[in-house]
Scaffold this motif. Sequence first.
Motif, PDB file in Angstrom:
ATOM      1  N   GLU A   1       0.839  -1.199   0.000  1.00  0.00           N
ATOM      2  CA  GLU A   1       0.000   0.000   0.000  1.00  0.00           C
ATOM      3  C   GLU A   1       0.873   1.248   0.000  1.00  0.00           C
ATOM      4  OE1 GLU A   1      -2.829  -0.178   3.225  1.00  0.00           O
ATOM      5  OE2 GLU A   1      -3.384  -2.221   2.682  1.00  0.00           O
ATOM      6  N   GLU A   2       1.966   1.176   0.740  1.00  0.00           N
ATOM      7  CA  GLU A   2       2.931   2.267   0.824  1.00  0.00           C
ATOM      8  C   GLU A   2       4.273   1.639   1.155  1.00  0.00           C
ATOM      9  OE1 GLU A   2       3.635   6.246   3.574  1.00  0.00           O
ATOM     10  OE2 GLU A   2       1.693   5.253   3.624  1.00  0.00           O
ATOM     11  N   ALA A   3       5.356   2.107   0.527  1.00  0.00           N
ATOM     12  CA  ALA A   3       6.676   1.539   0.783  1.00  0.00           C
ATOM     13  C   ALA A   3       7.750   2.597   0.601  1.00  0.00           C
ATOM     14  CB  ALA A   3       6.934   0.365  -0.160  1.00  0.00           C
ATOM     15  N   MET A   4       8.793   2.489   1.425  1.00  0.00           N
ATOM     16  CA  MET A   4       9.945   3.377   1.278  1.00  0.00           C
ATOM     17  C   MET A   4      11.167   2.745   1.937  1.00  0.00           C
ATOM     18  SD  MET A   4       9.199   6.470   3.980  1.00  0.00           S
ATOM     19  CE  MET A   4       7.940   7.056   2.913  1.00  0.00           C
ATOM     20  N   PRO A   5      12.343   2.969   1.362  1.00  0.00           N
ATOM     21  CA  PRO A   5      13.556   2.417   1.957  1.00  0.00           C
ATOM     22  C   PRO A   5      13.733   2.935   3.388  1.00  0.00           C
ATOM     23  CG  PRO A   5      14.003   3.234  -0.248  1.00  0.00           C
ATOM     24  CD  PRO A   5      12.615   3.687   0.112  1.00  0.00           C
ATOM     25  N   VAL A   6      14.143   2.044   4.277  1.00  0.00           N
ATOM     26  CA  VAL A   6      14.358   2.433   5.675  1.00  0.00           C
ATOM     27  C   VAL A   6      15.389   3.553   5.758  1.00  0.00           C
ATOM     28  CG1 VAL A   6      15.259   1.619   7.902  1.00  0.00           C
ATOM     29  CG2 VAL A   6      13.622   0.218   6.624  1.00  0.00           C
ATOM     30  N   ALA A   7      16.377   3.546   4.875  1.00  0.00           N
ATOM     31  CA  ALA A   7      17.409   4.588   4.870  1.00  0.00           C
ATOM     32  C   ALA A   7      16.831   5.980   4.629  1.00  0.00           C
ATOM     33  CB  ALA A   7      18.473   4.272   3.828  1.00  0.00           C
ATOM     34  N   ASP A   8      15.652   6.052   3.997  1.00  0.00           N
ATOM     35  CA  ASP A   8      15.025   7.347   3.713  1.00  0.00           C
ATOM     36  C   ASP A   8      14.162   7.864   4.859  1.00  0.00           C
ATOM     37  OD1 ASP A   8      16.231   7.178   1.248  1.00  0.00           O
ATOM     38  OD2 ASP A   8      14.386   6.767   0.146  1.00  0.00           O
ATOM     39  N   LEU A   9      13.967   7.062   5.907  1.00  0.00           N
ATOM     40  CA  LEU A   9      13.139   7.483   7.042  1.00  0.00           C
ATOM     41  C   LEU A   9      13.946   8.426   7.924  1.00  0.00           C
ATOM     42  CD1 LEU A   9      11.528   4.053   7.993  1.00  0.00           C
ATOM     43  CD2 LEU A   9      10.528   5.873   6.611  1.00  0.00           C
ATOM     44  N   LYS A  10      13.455   9.627   8.106  1.00  0.00           N
ATOM     45  CA  LYS A  10      14.137  10.648   8.903  1.00  0.00           C
ATOM     46  C   LYS A  10      13.398  10.852  10.221  1.00  0.00           C
ATOM     47  CE  LYS A  10      16.897  11.235   5.470  1.00  0.00           C
ATOM     48  NZ  LYS A  10      17.950  10.266   5.409  1.00  0.00           N
ATOM     49  N   ARG A  11      14.106  10.598  11.333  1.00  0.00           N
ATOM     50  CA  ARG A  11      13.492  10.632  12.661  1.00  0.00           C
ATOM     51  C   ARG A  11      12.799  11.959  12.953  1.00  0.00           C
ATOM     52  NH1 ARG A  11      13.884   6.518  15.767  1.00  0.00           N
ATOM     53  NH2 ARG A  11      13.277   7.688  17.609  1.00  0.00           N
ATOM     54  N   ASP A  12      13.443  13.075  12.655  1.00  0.00           N
ATOM     55  CA  ASP A  12      12.847  14.368  13.007  1.00  0.00           C
ATOM     56  C   ASP A  12      11.532  14.598  12.264  1.00  0.00           C
ATOM     57  OD1 ASP A  12      14.327  14.565  10.620  1.00  0.00           O
ATOM     58  OD2 ASP A  12      14.846  16.668  10.960  1.00  0.00           O
ATOM     59  N   LYS A  13      11.475  14.230  11.003  1.00  0.00           N
ATOM     60  CA  LYS A  13      10.238  14.397  10.228  1.00  0.00           C
ATOM     61  C   LYS A  13       9.151  13.450  10.728  1.00  0.00           C
ATOM     62  CE  LYS A  13      12.381  16.166   6.065  1.00  0.00           C
ATOM     63  NZ  LYS A  13      12.628  15.998   4.647  1.00  0.00           N
ATOM     64  N   LEU A  14       9.545  12.208  11.050  1.00  0.00           N
ATOM     65  CA  LEU A  14       8.567  11.243  11.557  1.00  0.00           C
ATOM     66  C   LEU A  14       8.018  11.663  12.914  1.00  0.00           C
ATOM     67  CD1 LEU A  14      10.344   7.928  10.532  1.00  0.00           C
ATOM     68  CD2 LEU A  14       8.306   8.939   9.481  1.00  0.00           C
ATOM     69  N   GLU A  15       8.887  12.190  13.776  1.00  0.00           N
ATOM     70  CA  GLU A  15       8.426  12.655  15.090  1.00  0.00           C
ATOM     71  C   GLU A  15       7.443  13.801  14.946  1.00  0.00           C
ATOM     72  OE1 GLU A  15      12.184  13.325  16.995  1.00  0.00           O
ATOM     73  OE2 GLU A  15      12.368  11.223  17.613  1.00  0.00           O
ATOM     74  N   ALA A  16       7.689  14.703  14.002  1.00  0.00           N
ATOM     75  CA  ALA A  16       6.761  15.820  13.768  1.00  0.00           C
ATOM     76  C   ALA A  16       5.418  15.302  13.240  1.00  0.00           C
ATOM     77  CB  ALA A  16       7.380  16.814  12.783  1.00  0.00           C
ATOM     78  N   LYS A  17       5.450  14.335  12.320  1.00  0.00           N
ATOM     79  CA  LYS A  17       4.214  13.773  11.791  1.00  0.00           C
ATOM     80  C   LYS A  17       3.449  13.010  12.870  1.00  0.00           C
ATOM     81  CE  LYS A  17       5.614  13.472   6.972  1.00  0.00           C
ATOM     82  NZ  LYS A  17       5.744  12.611   5.796  1.00  0.00           N
ATOM     83  N   LEU A  18       4.168  12.314  13.742  1.00  0.00           N
ATOM     84  CA  LEU A  18       3.528  11.599  14.840  1.00  0.00           C
ATOM     85  C   LEU A  18       2.857  12.582  15.797  1.00  0.00           C
ATOM     86  CD1 LEU A  18       2.926   8.983  16.342  1.00  0.00           C
ATOM     87  CD2 LEU A  18       5.202   9.137  17.383  1.00  0.00           C
ATOM     88  N   LYS A  19       3.520  13.666  16.085  1.00  0.00           N
ATOM     89  CA  LYS A  19       2.944  14.708  16.953  1.00  0.00           C
ATOM     90  C   LYS A  19       1.665  15.266  16.326  1.00  0.00           C
ATOM     91  CE  LYS A  19       4.123  19.082  19.190  1.00  0.00           C
ATOM     92  NZ  LYS A  19       3.565  20.226  18.501  1.00  0.00           N
ATOM     93  N   ASP A  20       1.709  15.543  15.024  1.00  0.00           N
ATOM     94  CA  ASP A  20       0.530  16.052  14.327  1.00  0.00           C
ATOM     95  C   ASP A  20      -0.620  15.037  14.369  1.00  0.00           C
ATOM     96  OD1 ASP A  20       1.861  18.381  13.691  1.00  0.00           O
ATOM     97  OD2 ASP A  20       2.320  17.783  11.632  1.00  0.00           O
ATOM     98  N   ALA A  21      -0.304  13.770  14.178  1.00  0.00           N
ATOM     99  CA  ALA A  21      -1.338  12.735  14.200  1.00  0.00           C
ATOM    100  C   ALA A  21      -1.969  12.624  15.584  1.00  0.00           C
ATOM    101  CB  ALA A  21      -0.755  11.391  13.765  1.00  0.00           C
ATOM    102  N   ARG A  22      -1.161  12.748  16.621  1.00  0.00           N
ATOM    103  CA  ARG A  22      -1.699  12.711  17.993  1.00  0.00           C
ATOM    104  C   ARG A  22      -2.613  13.904  18.252  1.00  0.00           C
ATOM    105  NH1 ARG A  22       3.899  10.512  20.525  1.00  0.00           N
ATOM    106  NH2 ARG A  22       3.341   8.297  20.459  1.00  0.00           N
ATOM    107  N   GLU A  23      -2.232  15.061  17.716  1.00  0.00           N
ATOM    108  CA  GLU A  23      -3.088  16.249  17.842  1.00  0.00           C
ATOM    109  C   GLU A  23      -4.388  16.050  17.069  1.00  0.00           C
ATOM    110  OE1 GLU A  23      -0.571  19.445  16.538  1.00  0.00           O
ATOM    111  OE2 GLU A  23       0.609  19.421  18.397  1.00  0.00           O
ATOM    112  N   ASP A  24      -4.298  15.459  15.894  1.00  0.00           N
ATOM    113  CA  ASP A  24      -5.498  15.181  15.103  1.00  0.00           C
ATOM    114  C   ASP A  24      -6.435  14.245  15.853  1.00  0.00           C
ATOM    115  OD1 ASP A  24      -4.489  16.768  13.080  1.00  0.00           O
ATOM    116  OD2 ASP A  24      -3.871  15.081  11.807  1.00  0.00           O
ATOM    117  N   LEU A  25      -5.875  13.247  16.520  1.00  0.00           N
ATOM    118  CA  LEU A  25      -6.693  12.315  17.297  1.00  0.00           C
ATOM    119  C   LEU A  25      -7.380  13.041  18.450  1.00  0.00           C
ATOM    120  CD1 LEU A  25      -7.722   9.469  17.866  1.00  0.00           C
ATOM    121  CD2 LEU A  25      -5.643   9.077  19.209  1.00  0.00           C
ATOM    122  N   ALA A  26      -6.655  13.900  19.128  1.00  0.00           N
ATOM    123  CA  ALA A  26      -7.230  14.651  20.257  1.00  0.00           C
ATOM    124  C   ALA A  26      -8.346  15.593  19.791  1.00  0.00           C
ATOM    125  CB  ALA A  26      -6.139  15.440  20.977  1.00  0.00           C
TER     126      ALA A  26
END
Length: 133
Positions: free
Chosen positions: A82-107
């Motif tokens: 459904e969605e795929a990307m090389p693990v080497a392309d995963l950037k922690r800072d961007k993922l943490e920001a997206k996770l924070k946004d998703a948690r805010e969306d849930l709230a």
Amino acid sequence: MAETFGFELVSPEKLLLSVDAEMVTVPGDAGDMGILPGHAPVISSLRLGVIEVTKAGGGEERIFVAGGFAEMSNNKLTVLAEEAMPVADLKRDKLEAKLKDAREDLADAKEDHAKARAQAEIEKFTAMLEAAA
């Protein structure tokens, strides 16, 4: 030379990887599956996780997938992700920001479908962070 089999990883956008592989581990819904040459035919849905590919002649690839299906038949493994990307392309800072946004969306979510969508995003970004570690 070790035995090999064909491996293709396809996302909705494009063919991401097409190689001869010695072994591929996929995150099946029932658990991780190690696929070797001559594996019995199998079809499995995939959960969030990492596909690990040992290429013919050496070298490895790690690709994060967010769901999909895997089919092994005729000594060829095809993964439709459904969605795929090389693990080497995963950037922690961007993922943490997206996770924070998703948690805010849930709230902030008022409707069940919005809550479910936000929860799915939280699970995806959490899994991505684990893969990037």
